[in-house]
Design an enzyme around this catalytic site. Structure first.
Site, PDB file in Angstrom:
ATOM      1  N   GLU A 165       0.889  -1.169   0.000  1.00  0.00           N
ATOM      2  CA  GLU A 165       0.000   0.000   0.000  1.00  0.00           C
ATOM      3  C   GLU A 165       0.918   1.208   0.000  1.00  0.00           C
ATOM      4  OE1 GLU A 165      -1.723   3.140   0.933  1.00  0.00           O
ATOM      5  OE2 GLU A 165      -2.344   2.295   2.855  1.00  0.00           O
ATOM      6  N   CYS A 204      -1.322   9.071   2.759  1.00  0.00           N
ATOM      7  CA  CYS A 204      -1.303   8.555   1.391  1.00  0.00           C
ATOM      8  C   CYS A 204      -2.613   8.829   0.667  1.00  0.00           C
ATOM      9  CB  CYS A 204      -1.000   7.052   1.392  1.00  0.00           C
ATOM     10  SG  CYS A 204      -2.219   6.060   2.297  1.00  0.00           S
TER      11      CYS A 204
END
Length: 472
Positions: free
Chosen positions: A239, A273
């Site tokens: 991720e 993110c």
């Protein structure tokens, strides 16, 4: 973060970002120590996998209770060690507890259905079984939540875990984990925590006893981990970064859209993110949106989140500050208009709005891991989709509109893992799959049944009775 030397082992000392006050120390692990921890986790794996799922679930449920009993301690660590504002820290602690509870339910939930075999006279049993040792490498920005997102389901499904927190947050991302789970009754060796830098991370990925690696962090490091895991034939969940698009359609309420855009870009100093990096705004409302977003950005309170009610805290380190400042300066040099913010203020970087950003500018494509919102105008839906998809990243996106049906029609055209209609890009739900594509990672590995797929493998057993004989 400071490394000191003790008589027995080198120590990693955690210090408050703003004051430099020492918060605690943990031992640094050499590559050999990481490999030894992996062996201990592997030795503990068979007994933990054989433990009834209800017992594993009970330990995780108890850990959730204990974490919430220590919520103030955990929040203080997240604020002082990682620069969180109080509200973000409160959310992270409670979201971490939710991950534990969801994992407990996952442990005792129904197994994945699978059809019977095709040969008559042969009984078939197909099940999901643990992988063994799961290596988890956690970033500093949401150390408790993003760590628990992997640790909790991995443990629930019968794996043991080797956890390496980021060196910036060894207490909130590591020591706290170990203490809470140990107090909840987790057997020795089932969770091993190792501390260190890139060398420790590389040792974790390469350890022969580690069957899988779950990594959350930068795309650059993720590529290296993915290459190593591929060469070693290990499962890997990545991720990574995001250059997420926040699309504002002309029917949107501008005040509400700017509220969502401000939250999506500036929460935790933009060090997320999922943050809204690119604000793609219809040309009919782009000026009004820019003015409103800039007004909101300029009004946010900047300061010490531990001692004041600041809404914007410190950036994680000076190197990150200079990188953010350099990206803003480059954007302005390339023709972007600086509307507000843009210059360092001690350990802080103020919320920054850049207007007139085009795809020819680096800021449109490169992830600026800080509180910077880049605004680009579009003429119609097709151009909005083309702009949004002009990126190597593909993590999250959002479409802000008053017409949910129109937003839902646009959503499948956006090349990313998660889309939110009528909302902003920073959202988390432990029950829902989450993950990105392209430079943002290798698709969903977290949340809901995606966690079951990530942290277990298929096992097939057939039984022939009477036993079969063959021609030779």
């Amino acid at each position: 973060m400071q490394v000191t030397t003790a008589t027995e082992a080198a120590l990693l000392t955690s210090r408050e970002i703003i004051t430099g006050e020492e918060l605690g120390s943990v031992p640094l692990a050499t590559p050999g120590a990481v490999a030894a921890a992996a062996r201990r986790a592997a030795a503990a794996a068979p007994a933990w996998a054989a433990r009834p799922a209800a017992e594993r679930a009970a330990i995780l449920s108890r850990a959730a209770e204990l974490l919430l009993e220590r919520d103030q301690e955990a929040m203080d660590l997240l604020v002082r060690e990682g620069g969180s504002i109080t509200g973000k820290a409160f959310y992270e602690v409670h979201a971490g507890a939710a991950e534990l509870r969801h994992a407990a339910a996952l442990a005792t939930g129904p197994d994945s259905p699978h059809g019977p075999g095709s040969e008559p006279g042969r009984e078939t049993e197909v099940s999901r079984v643990p992988l063994g040792v799961v290596g988890v490498i956690v970033p500093w920005n949401f150390p408790l939540l993003l760590g628990m997102r992997s640790v909790a389901p991995a443990l629930a499904l019968g794996n043991t875990v080797l956890l390496k927190p980021d060196p910036h947050t060894p207490l909130s991302g590591g020591r706290l984990f170990a203490e809470v789970l140990a107090d909840a009754g987790l057997p020795e060796g089932v969770l091993e925590v190792v501390h260190g830098d890139a060398d420790a991370g590389a040792a974790l990925v390469q350890a022969p006893d580690v069957a899988m690696v779950s990594f959350t962090g930068s795309t650059e490091v993720g590529r290296e981990i993915g290459a190593t895991a591929g060469r070693l034939l290990k499962r890997v969940v990545l991720e990574l970064g995001g250059q997420n698009a926040f699309v504002v359609l002309p029917d949107a309420d501008i005040e509400q859209a700017a509220s969502a855009g401000s939250w999506g870009s500036f929460l935790h100093q933009g060090q997320i993110c999922m943050a809204a990096r690119r604000h793609l705004v219809h040309q009919d409302v782009v000026e009004a949106y820019t003015e409103t977003l800039a007004r909101r950005a300029a009004a946010l309170r900047i300061g010490d989140p531990y001692r004041t009610d600041a809404q914007i805290g410190p950036v994680i380190e000076h190197g990150a500050l200079t990188r953010i400042a350099a990206a803003v300066e480059e954007a302005v040099a390339q023709g972007a208009r600086l509307v507000t913010g843009g210059r360092m203020q001690g350990p802080f970087f103020p919320p920054t709005v850049l207007a007139d950003v085009t795809p020819k500018m680096a800021v449109f494509h490169k992830e600026v891991f800080g509180p910077v919102a880049a605004i680009t105008a579009f003429a119609d839906d097709d151009e909005a989709i083309a702009l949004a998809n002009t990126s190597d990243y593909g993590l999250t996106a959002a479409v802000y509109t008053s017409d949910a049906d129109r937003g839902r029609a646009l959503a499948p055209r956006l090349r990313c893992g998660v889309v939110h209609v009528g909302d902003q890009t920073v959202n988390h739900d432990p029950a829902l799959p989450f993950g990105g594509i392209g430079a943002s990672g290798n698709a969903s590995g977290f949340g809901g049944r995606a966690a079951l797929d990530a942290f277990t493998r298929w096992h097939t057993l057939t039984t022939s009775s009477p036993a079969r004989a063959y021609p030779f």
